[in-house]
Design a protein around this motif. Structure first.
Motif, PDB file in Angstrom:
ATOM      1  N   ASP A  58       2.969 104.124 127.214  1.00 43.38           N
ATOM      2  CA  ASP A  58       2.578 103.995 125.834  1.00 43.38           C
ATOM      3  C   ASP A  58       2.735 105.347 124.971  1.00 43.38           C
ATOM      4  O   ASP A  58       2.886 105.168 124.164  1.00 43.38           O
ATOM      5  CB  ASP A  58       0.885 103.436 126.043  1.00 43.38           C
ATOM      6  N   VAL A  59       2.816 106.107 125.081  1.00 40.48           N
ATOM      7  CA  VAL A  59       2.926 107.768 124.502  1.00 40.48           C
ATOM      8  C   VAL A  59       4.176 108.817 125.052  1.00 40.48           C
ATOM      9  O   VAL A  59       3.811 108.657 126.138  1.00 40.48           O
ATOM     10  CB  VAL A  59       1.594 108.388 124.742  1.00 40.48           C
ATOM     11  N   ILE A  60       4.784 109.529 124.906  1.00 38.88           N
ATOM     12  CA  ILE A  60       5.483 109.892 125.346  1.00 38.88           C
ATOM     13  C   ILE A  60       5.412 111.183 124.123  1.00 38.88           C
ATOM     14  O   ILE A  60       5.704 111.679 123.351  1.00 38.88           O
ATOM     15  CB  ILE A  60       7.515 109.554 124.756  1.00 38.88           C
ATOM     16  N   LEU A  61       5.415 112.589 125.493  1.00 36.16           N
ATOM     17  CA  LEU A  61       5.626 114.094 124.347  1.00 36.16           C
ATOM     18  C   LEU A  61       6.797 114.718 124.745  1.00 36.16           C
ATOM     19  O   LEU A  61       6.872 114.659 125.759  1.00 36.16           O
ATOM     20  CB  LEU A  61       4.405 114.325 124.364  1.00 36.16           C
ATOM     21  N   VAL A  62       7.567 114.885 124.385  1.00 34.77           N
ATOM     22  CA  VAL A  62       8.888 115.116 124.315  1.00 34.77           C
ATOM     23  C   VAL A  62       8.691 116.936 123.974  1.00 34.77           C
ATOM     24  O   VAL A  62       8.115 117.523 122.755  1.00 34.77           O
ATOM     25  CB  VAL A  62      10.277 114.567 124.344  1.00 34.77           C
ATOM     26  N   ALA A  63       8.982 117.732 124.981  1.00 37.25           N
ATOM     27  CA  ALA A  63       9.170 119.568 124.582  1.00 37.25           C
ATOM     28  C   ALA A  63      10.484 120.037 125.498  1.00 37.25           C
ATOM     29  O   ALA A  63       9.966 120.566 126.533  1.00 37.25           O
ATOM     30  CB  ALA A  63       7.930 120.078 124.746  1.00 37.25           C
ATOM     31  N   VAL A  64      11.546 119.605 124.765  1.00 36.89           N
ATOM     32  CA  VAL A  64      12.741 120.083 125.653  1.00 36.89           C
ATOM     33  C   VAL A  64      13.546 121.439 124.810  1.00 36.89           C
ATOM     34  O   VAL A  64      13.824 121.861 125.785  1.00 36.89           O
ATOM     35  CB  VAL A  64      13.714 119.004 126.136  1.00 36.89           C
ATOM     36  N   GLY A  65      14.422 120.914 123.630  1.00 38.35           N
ATOM     37  CA  GLY A  65      14.920 121.225 123.417  1.00 38.35           C
ATOM     38  C   GLY A  65      16.546 120.153 123.164  1.00 38.35           C
ATOM     39  O   GLY A  65      17.917 121.417 123.016  1.00 38.35           O
ATOM     40  N   LYS A  66      16.066 119.211 123.376  1.00 44.36           N
ATOM     41  CA  LYS A  66      17.974 118.963 123.307  1.00 44.36           C
ATOM     42  C   LYS A  66      17.823 117.604 122.124  1.00 44.36           C
ATOM     43  O   LYS A  66      17.438 116.607 122.454  1.00 44.36           O
ATOM     44  CB  LYS A  66      18.604 118.442 124.991  1.00 44.36           C
ATOM     45  N   HIS A  67      18.698 117.652 121.397  1.00 41.25           N
ATOM     46  CA  HIS A  67      19.052 116.632 120.168  1.00 41.25           C
ATOM     47  C   HIS A  67      19.311 115.346 120.760  1.00 41.25           C
ATOM     48  O   HIS A  67      20.141 114.955 121.422  1.00 41.25           O
ATOM     49  CB  HIS A  67      20.017 117.529 119.696  1.00 41.25           C
ATOM     50  N   GLY A  68      18.758 114.657 120.061  1.00 45.93           N
ATOM     51  CA  GLY A  68      19.153 112.647 121.189  1.00 45.93           C
ATOM     52  C   GLY A  68      18.672 112.641 122.539  1.00 45.93           C
ATOM     53  O   GLY A  68      18.787 111.736 122.923  1.00 45.93           O
ATOM     54  N   LEU A  69      17.930 113.267 123.164  1.00 42.14           N
ATOM     55  CA  LEU A  69      17.742 113.176 124.709  1.00 42.14           C
ATOM     56  C   LEU A  69      16.815 112.032 124.883  1.00 42.14           C
ATOM     57  O   LEU A  69      17.094 110.952 125.492  1.00 42.14           O
ATOM     58  CB  LEU A  69      16.409 114.549 125.032  1.00 42.14           C
ATOM     59  N   ILE A  70      16.047 111.454 123.321  1.00 35.33           N
ATOM     60  CA  ILE A  70      15.286 109.988 123.871  1.00 35.33           C
ATOM     61  C   ILE A  70      15.933 108.999 123.474  1.00 35.33           C
ATOM     62  O   ILE A  70      15.614 109.370 121.465  1.00 35.33           O
ATOM     63  CB  ILE A  70      13.964 110.382 123.807  1.00 35.33           C
ATOM     64  N   LYS A  71      16.307 108.312 123.367  1.00 37.67           N
ATOM     65  CA  LYS A  71      16.732 106.784 122.454  1.00 37.67           C
ATOM     66  C   LYS A  71      16.009 105.836 122.318  1.00 37.67           C
ATOM     67  O   LYS A  71      15.401 105.471 123.410  1.00 37.67           O
ATOM     68  CB  LYS A  71      18.383 106.684 122.766  1.00 37.67           C
ATOM     69  N   ALA A  72      17.031 105.027 121.268  1.00 42.52           N
ATOM     70  CA  ALA A  72      15.644 103.538 120.709  1.00 42.52           C
ATOM     71  C   ALA A  72      15.474 102.694 122.206  1.00 42.52           C
ATOM     72  O   ALA A  72      14.376 102.394 122.696  1.00 42.52           O
ATOM     73  CB  ALA A  72      16.004 103.187 119.602  1.00 42.52           C
TER      74      ALA A  72
END
Ligand code: NAD
Length: 306
Positions: free
Chosen positions: A206-220
């Motif tokens: 329901d919620v995603i918090l992303v802290a990785v440092g990789k452009h485009g890691l999470i796609k639609a």
């Protein structure tokens, strides 16, 4: 669905208004929030950061002081210097400017800062408080991300929340902050470099918090409709034209832009709320440093009242 933007500047301004009132109240009792930034040697990048910190502190009435030590400073000299700042009643908060020279163990110096003056919230005592659900002086970026999430107004109780990234300064403290309340918490899952199927987790979140440092890691196609996305990542990537060719700047060098870790343009069509990068978590993180500095002054005022 087109997502509502969770703009960092808006939340930052609101927090700063509250801080100004707190600072006035502290000053009326004779306590002035005073942040000492410790810089060892010279570093152009941290100079920019120092100027920004100074400006944002002074704007709301926090005193800012840069303490410069020579590049030849040894670890023991640095530890002695931190001890002096810990004992100095005029200094309410201490921040270390990174990077420190290679001969100095940054972790050792960080934990030498008094927990009450640890405005970055990195001391084990402050991290430990998070386990008990006490915010105290908490890591700035993690807190900024959680405050932005809360600013959506969506009830988090029982929600499936996926945190991508498990660093000490962001992912782990976010997870603890999410679990702060025994009965009202969401259900956090923490994914990281060794997670086998990231998409399995993100798709049901329901919620995603992303802290990785990789452009485009999470796609639609990795998120469900209506998801709330808090993008903490910061990446510098080349700007491309419609054919995918790199664009050059006026100096003939590749033109760069700042992005987060998620495919913002595509995901904003599916999400209910999303943070932009830049302009999302960043401005709130800066404000959390001010927040912690005011908290550190309150701790000093409380102690002297006892
Ligand atoms: P880090 O390098 O310490 O941690 C990265 C995390 O990502 C690790 O937990 C790692 O396991 C995980 N990871 C790496 N590859 C992965 C993958 N393919 N799938 C899933 N997880 C993966 O970084 P950090 O210091 O936590 O920072 C993370 C990002 O947040 C960076 O882009 C950084 O610039 C940004 N950041 C932003 C702010 C801000 O104010 N907005 C502040 C601090 C950090």
């Amino acid at each position: 669905m087109v997502a509502t933007l969770l703009e960092g500047q808006q939340l930052a301004s609101k927090i700063k208004e509250g801080l100004k009132k707190d600072i006035d109240a502290l000053k009326s009792k004779g306590f002035v929030p005073h942040l000492a930034a410790v810089q060892v040697g010279e570093n152009a990048a941290s100079r920019v950061y120092i100027n920004q910190q100074k400006k944002s502190c002074e704007e709301i009435g926090i005193e800012y002081e840069l303490k410069e030590l020579p590049a030849s400073t040894t670890e023991n000299e640095m530890l002695d210097f931190i001890d002096k700042l810990n004992q100095d009643d005029a200094v309410t908060g201490v921040i270390l400017m990174m990077p420190l020279p290679k001969n100095i163990d940054a972790r050792r110096v960080q934990v030498r800062i008094s927990p009450d003056k640890d405005v970055e919230g990195m001391h084990p005592a402050n991290m430990g408080k998070l386990v008990y659900g006490e915010m105290g002086l908490a890591p700035c970026t993690a807190r900024a991300a959680v405050e932005l999430l809360k600013s959506s107004g969506v009830e988090l109780k029982g929600k499936e929340v996926v945190v991508v990234g498990h660093s000490e300064i962001v992912g782990k403290p976010i997870m603890l902050m999410l679990l702060a309340s025994q009965m009202e918490s969401p259900t956090p899952v923490v994914c990281h470099i060794a997670t086998k199927d990231l998409c399995f987790h993100t798709k049901r979140a329901d919620v995603i918090l992303v802290a990785v440092g990789k452009h485009g890691l999470i796609k639609a196609d990795m998120v469900k409709d209506g998801v709330i996305v808090i993008d903490i990542g910061i990446n510098r990537v080349p700007v491309t034209d419609q054919s995918g060719k790199g664009v050059l700047n006026e100096k003939g060098k590749p033109k760069m832009k700042t992005t987060g870790d998620v495919d913002f343009e595509a995901i904003k069509e599916k999400a209910s709320f999303i943070t932009p990068v830049p302009g999302g978590v960043g401005p709130v993180t800066t404000t959390m440093l001010l927040y912690n500095t005011v908290e550190s002054a309150k701790l000093m005022a409380d102690k002297s009242a006892k």
